[in-house]
Design a protein around this motif. Structure first.
Motif, PDB file in Angstrom:
ATOM      1  N   ILE A 214      50.479  37.233  79.925  1.00 23.67           N
ATOM      2  CA  ILE A 214      51.935  37.297  79.800  1.00 23.67           C
ATOM      3  C   ILE A 214      52.547  36.129  80.582  1.00 23.67           C
ATOM      4  O   ILE A 214      52.321  35.993  81.783  1.00 23.67           O
TER       5      ILE A 214
ATOM      6  N   ARG B 213      55.011  44.286  72.913  1.00 23.81           N
ATOM      7  CA  ARG B 213      55.695  43.356  73.801  1.00 23.81           C
ATOM      8  C   ARG B 213      56.324  42.226  73.008  1.00 23.81           C
ATOM      9  O   ARG B 213      55.717  41.701  72.078  1.00 23.81           O
TER      10      ARG B 213
ATOM     11  N   ARG C  30      52.652  51.266  78.505  1.00 26.73           N
ATOM     12  CA  ARG C  30      51.947  50.942  77.263  1.00 26.73           C
ATOM     13  C   ARG C  30      52.416  51.814  76.103  1.00 26.73           C
ATOM     14  O   ARG C  30      52.314  51.433  74.944  1.00 26.73           O
TER      15      ARG C  30
ATOM     16  N   SER D  10      53.209  46.116  82.548  1.00 26.36           N
ATOM     17  CA  SER D  10      52.394  46.116  81.328  1.00 26.36           C
ATOM     18  C   SER D  10      51.395  47.270  81.331  1.00 26.36           C
ATOM     19  O   SER D  10      51.025  47.791  80.280  1.00 26.36           O
TER      20      SER D  10
ATOM     21  N   MET E 290      59.534  45.323  76.098  1.00 19.17           N
ATOM     22  CA  MET E 290      58.661  45.970  75.134  1.00 19.17           C
ATOM     23  C   MET E 290      59.528  46.897  74.292  1.00 19.17           C
ATOM     24  O   MET E 290      60.469  47.508  74.800  1.00 19.17           O
TER      25      MET E 290
END
Ligand SMILES: [Zn+2]
Length: 258
Positions: free
Chosen positions: A45, A109, A98, A94, A116
Motif C-alpha cells: 500500500i 481497497r 478486511r 488493512s 476501502m
C-alpha cells in the motif's frame, strides 16, 4: 519528512518498501527500514514519498528477528517518526478492516487514497484514528506523574485517556485526571499533538493546573502517582513521545504553546 500526496501514487509500483510483521519491522541491512524495490509486491500500500521516492508498506507474518516498532521509533531520526507512524497505522487498518463492518463482505481497497469500500452495500472504511488527551498536571513547580502497571519498572509518565463520544478534549482532560488520580484541575491549556501508532491514537497534549493536591489513585489504570520536582524525578517516558515533550517543556520553565 513523509510527503503525503498519495493521490499521485495510484499507478505507482516501485520505490521504497517497509515490511511490517506481527512483532516488528524488517531491517534494510543498513540500520533503517526503507528497502529499495524495482517492483512492489502484491498487497503493498503506497503511503507517500520519502525525499521524492515513493514509499509503500506491506503487511507480512515477519519473523522473530524483526525489531519491534518501539525500537525503530527510538532509533531512527526524529523526522522518521511520521513515516513509521503512518506505515504502522495503515498496516493495522488493512488487517483490521478486511471485511465490511455492516454486512460482512470482503472490502476492496481504492488506490490513490486511504479508503476501502464494500462492493455489496457501499459502506466505506477509512484508517481508524482514536483521539486521546494526554496531560501534565502541575502545581507551581511540581509535576504530577503516575505509572500504569504496564510500564517498565521505575517509569512514571503523564496522564492519558481516550476522548469519549460527545466529549470535548478539555472535558476529557478534567474527567481523566479526576478518574485516575482524584485531582480537580483548574486552567487547561493546549500544548501540541502527536500521532501515536500504538495502535492508532491521536494524542492531544495539554497542561492542566491542579486545583486540589490530594491523590486518590484508581488502582487499576494507575498503580502509583505522586508530585515530583525537577531535582527528584523518577524514570521518564522515551524522548520521542509527546509525554516527554510535555515534561521537558515544563521543566524548561515555559509551559506555553510551542
Ligand atoms: Zn457491506
Amino acid at each position: 519528512m513523509l510527503t503525503r500526496d498519495i493521490r499521485t501514487l495510484g499507478n505507482c509500483h516501485e520505490g521504497y518498501l517497509i515490511r511490517i510483521g506481527e512483532h516488528g519491522i524488517a531491517d534494510n541491512g543498513q540500520g533503517g527500514v526503507l528497502q529499495p524495490r524495482a517492483r512492489w509486491p502484491d498487497g503493498a500500500i503506497a503511503i507517500g514519498y520519502w525525499h521524492e521516492v515513493p514509499v509503500a508498506v506491506l503487511s507480512e507474518p515477519g519473523d522473530e528477528h524483526w525489531l519491534p516498532a518501539r525500537h525503530w521509533l527510538g532509533a531512527l531520526p526524529e523526522q522518521s517518526f511520521g513515516l513509521l507512524s503512518t506505515a504502522l497505522q495503515i498496516v493495522r487498518w488493512s488487517q483490521d478492516h478486511r471485511f465490511c463492518g455492516r454486512c460482512g463482505t470482503r472490502m476492496r481497497r481504492r488506490s490513490g487514497e486511504f479508503m476501502m469500500a464494500c462492493p455489496t452495500c457501499s459502506f466505506r472504511s477509512y484508517p481508524r484514528i482514536s483521539p486521546c488527551i494526554i496531560t501534565l498536571v502541575t502545581w507551581r513547580d511540581q509535576l504530577l506523574l503516575a505509572r500504569s502497571p504496564r510500564f517498565p519498572t521505575g517509569r512514571f509518565s503523564t496522564l492519558a485517556g481516550f476522548i469519549e463520544p460527545g466529549e470535548s478534549a478539555e472535558e476529557a482532560v478534567r474527567r481523566e485526571v479526576f478518574e485516575e488520580v482524584g485531582v480537580r484541575v483548574g486552567r487547561v491549556s493546549y500544548f501540541k499533538s502527536q500521532s501515536w501508532p500504538m495502535p492508532h491514537s491521536f494524542m492531544m497534549g495539554f497542561y492542566a493546573e491542579a486545583a486540589s493536591r490530594e491523590l486518590h489513585i484508581d488502582g487499576i489504570e494507575i498503580e502509583a502517582a505522586d508530585w515530583f520536582t525537577a531535582d527528584q524525578l523518577p524514570g521518564l517516558p522515551p524522548s520521542y513521545s509527546i509525554s516527554s515533550a510535555l515534561i521537558e517543556n515544563f521543566l524548561r520553565g515555559s509551559a506555553v504553546r510551542e
